[in-house]
Design a protein around this motif. Structure first.
Motif: not given
Ligand code: ZN
Length: 59
Positions: A23-30, A34-37, A43-50, A53-55
């Motif tokens: 698992v890697s994370i990345k910061q985006f300006p926006l 999304d989620r990862f299935v 569903v392993l991860k759901e997010w709503n932030s900047t 997550y990359f699996y």
């Protein structure tokens, strides 16, 4: 060209099928919603932030 740092935060195992992901994370300006299935449909991860997550499957 702008780049954003990708940070590896470790491994995560799917509770359903035992698949292991790196698992890697990345910061985006926006904000990103999304989620990862897992390939098994769990569903392993759901997010709503900047932070996105990359699996990457390792086993
Ligand atoms: Zn799975």
């Amino acid at each position: 060209m702008a780049t954003w740092d990708e940070t590896e935060i470790g491994e995560e195992t799917c509770d359903e099928c035992g698949a292991v992901y790196s698992v890697s994370i990345k910061q985006f300006p926006l904000r990103d919603k999304d989620r990862f299935v897992c390939s098994c449909g769990n569903v392993l991860k759901e997010w709503n932030s900047t932070t996105c997550y990359f699996y990457e499957r390792v086993s």
